[in-house]
Design a protein around this motif. Structure first.
Motif, PDB file in Angstrom:
ATOM      1  N   LEU A  41      28.953  15.925 -13.429  1.00 57.66           N
ATOM      2  CA  LEU A  41      27.949  14.874 -13.291  1.00 57.66           C
ATOM      3  C   LEU A  41      26.570  15.511 -13.118  1.00 57.66           C
ATOM      4  O   LEU A  41      26.415  16.495 -12.387  1.00 57.66           O
ATOM      5  CB  LEU A  41      28.267  13.989 -12.073  1.00 57.66           C
ATOM      6  CG  LEU A  41      27.398  12.747 -11.887  1.00 57.66           C
ATOM      7  CD1 LEU A  41      27.584  11.778 -13.054  1.00 57.66           C
ATOM      8  CD2 LEU A  41      27.749  12.049 -10.571  1.00 57.66           C
ATOM      9  N   VAL A  42      25.587  14.948 -13.811  1.00 57.98           N
ATOM     10  CA  VAL A  42      24.189  15.367 -13.706  1.00 57.98           C
ATOM     11  C   VAL A  42      23.366  14.131 -13.365  1.00 57.98           C
ATOM     12  O   VAL A  42      23.635  13.037 -13.871  1.00 57.98           O
ATOM     13  CB  VAL A  42      23.686  15.984 -15.029  1.00 57.98           C
ATOM     14  CG1 VAL A  42      22.198  16.315 -14.959  1.00 57.98           C
ATOM     15  CG2 VAL A  42      24.500  17.227 -15.383  1.00 57.98           C
ATOM     16  N   GLN A  43      22.390  14.292 -12.492  1.00 55.22           N
ATOM     17  CA  GLN A  43      21.529  13.175 -12.133  1.00 55.22           C
ATOM     18  C   GLN A  43      20.237  13.235 -12.942  1.00 55.22           C
ATOM     19  O   GLN A  43      19.553  14.259 -12.950  1.00 55.22           O
ATOM     20  CB  GLN A  43      21.214  13.212 -10.640  1.00 55.22           C
ATOM     21  CG  GLN A  43      20.385  12.027 -10.175  1.00 55.22           C
ATOM     22  CD  GLN A  43      20.486  11.858  -8.682  1.00 55.22           C
ATOM     23  OE1 GLN A  43      21.544  11.510  -8.156  1.00 55.22           O
ATOM     24  NE2 GLN A  43      19.399  12.112  -7.968  1.00 55.22           N
ATOM     25  N   LEU A  44      19.906  12.146 -13.613  1.00 53.73           N
ATOM     26  CA  LEU A  44      18.754  12.077 -14.512  1.00 53.73           C
ATOM     27  C   LEU A  44      17.845  10.946 -14.055  1.00 53.73           C
ATOM     28  O   LEU A  44      18.240   9.780 -14.065  1.00 53.73           O
ATOM     29  CB  LEU A  44      19.266  11.835 -15.937  1.00 53.73           C
ATOM     30  CG  LEU A  44      18.266  11.769 -17.081  1.00 53.73           C
ATOM     31  CD1 LEU A  44      17.436  13.033 -17.173  1.00 53.73           C
ATOM     32  CD2 LEU A  44      19.014  11.524 -18.400  1.00 53.73           C
ATOM     33  N   ILE A  45      16.632  11.307 -13.622  1.00 51.99           N
ATOM     34  CA  ILE A  45      15.715  10.321 -13.044  1.00 51.99           C
ATOM     35  C   ILE A  45      14.417  10.268 -13.847  1.00 51.99           C
ATOM     36  O   ILE A  45      13.764  11.288 -14.084  1.00 51.99           O
ATOM     37  CB  ILE A  45      15.377  10.658 -11.580  1.00 51.99           C
ATOM     38  CG1 ILE A  45      16.654  10.782 -10.730  1.00 51.99           C
ATOM     39  CG2 ILE A  45      14.435   9.614 -11.000  1.00 51.99           C
ATOM     40  CD1 ILE A  45      17.427   9.495 -10.561  1.00 51.99           C
ATOM     41  N   ASP A  46      14.034   9.056 -14.243  1.00 52.55           N
ATOM     42  CA  ASP A  46      12.764   8.822 -14.924  1.00 52.55           C
ATOM     43  C   ASP A  46      11.712   8.496 -13.862  1.00 52.55           C
ATOM     44  O   ASP A  46      11.596   7.347 -13.419  1.00 52.55           O
ATOM     45  CB  ASP A  46      12.911   7.681 -15.926  1.00 52.55           C
ATOM     46  CG  ASP A  46      11.694   7.530 -16.827  1.00 52.55           C
ATOM     47  OD1 ASP A  46      10.599   7.978 -16.439  1.00 52.55           O
ATOM     48  OD2 ASP A  46      11.846   6.943 -17.915  1.00 52.55           O
TER      49      ASP A  46
END
Length: 225
Positions: A41-46
């Motif tokens: 799992l990777v966390q991707l935040i805009d």
């Protein structure tokens, strides 16, 4: 579990200190996608979307199609959440839209999300600054603690993301006592972020059933991936 974080701002991968000061920036996306491809799992935040100053939609789609991501930042409607999932995200992270108003916690919207998308695809973000829930790109606060908010939201999500903003990007270490306290407030997956700097912390959190997000320590090379 270690969850590496990819924060996007202005078309670049960035790392901010306490959500305010730009410390690091990269545009070599293929390198970091390669570095993170073995993680579950990777966390991707805009961040631009979170701060209501544009978005990085194309980059979100590009990265989420290549990595197993949970994606957040400015997701305030069921339609936006559904679009992010359609773009390849495994789960969506919803934060600011859950807070505010007379009741402080918008359980009606939480319930609508769960009914529309399925709670297994939802992570609710409960971030704090000086002990109070912070919203809208961490610029505003709600008179609410995470301990008060999480039990109300628990029926509608698969997990919680808690960011200790006061230490975000500082590599000063995550306050383990906070993790212990929050772990007692929910049976859902609990993911924490803010100041994490070394594997020993991640192991200590894992021992109490808490997953860890790391950004600054990864990008600065202090924590190997």
């Amino acid at each position: 579990m270690l969850i590496p974080s990819i924060d996007l701002m202005g078309g670049r991968i960035v790392q901010l200190v306490r959500g305010e000061t730009l410390k690091l920036a990269f545009d070599d996306f293929e390198y970091w996608i390669g570095r993170f491809q073995h993680y579950p799992l990777v966390q991707l935040i805009d961040l631009d979307a979170a701060m209501r100053q544009g978005d990085n939609r194309d980059l979100i789609t590009r990265i989420a199609s290549r990595l197993p991501c949970q994606v957040g930042g400015g997701i305030a409607t069921v339609e936006k959440a559904a679009a992010v999932l359609s773009a390849g995200a495994r789960r969506v992270i919803v934060g600011s839209a859950l807070f505010g108003g007379a009741d402080l916690v918008n359980t009606r919207f939480a319930g609508t999300l769960a009914a529309s998308l399925g709670l297994e695809q939802l992570v609710f973000s409960v971030d704090t600054k000086q002990g109070r829930v912070a919203v809208k790109g961490w610029k505003d606060q709600v008179d609410l603690t995470p301990e008060e908010a999480m039990p109300q939201l628990e029926p509608f999500c698969a997990g919680f993301l808690y960011t200790h903003i006061d230490r975000e990007g500082t590599m000063e270490g995550f306050p383990i006592e906070v993790a212990h306290r929050l772990r007692q407030r929910t049976k859902r997956q609990l993911i924490v972020a803010g100041g994490i700097r070394e594997q020993a912390e991640i192991d200590e959190l894992d021992a109490i059933g808490v997953d860890a997000v790391a950004g600054m320590a990864v990008y600065s090379g202090v924590l190997s991936t």
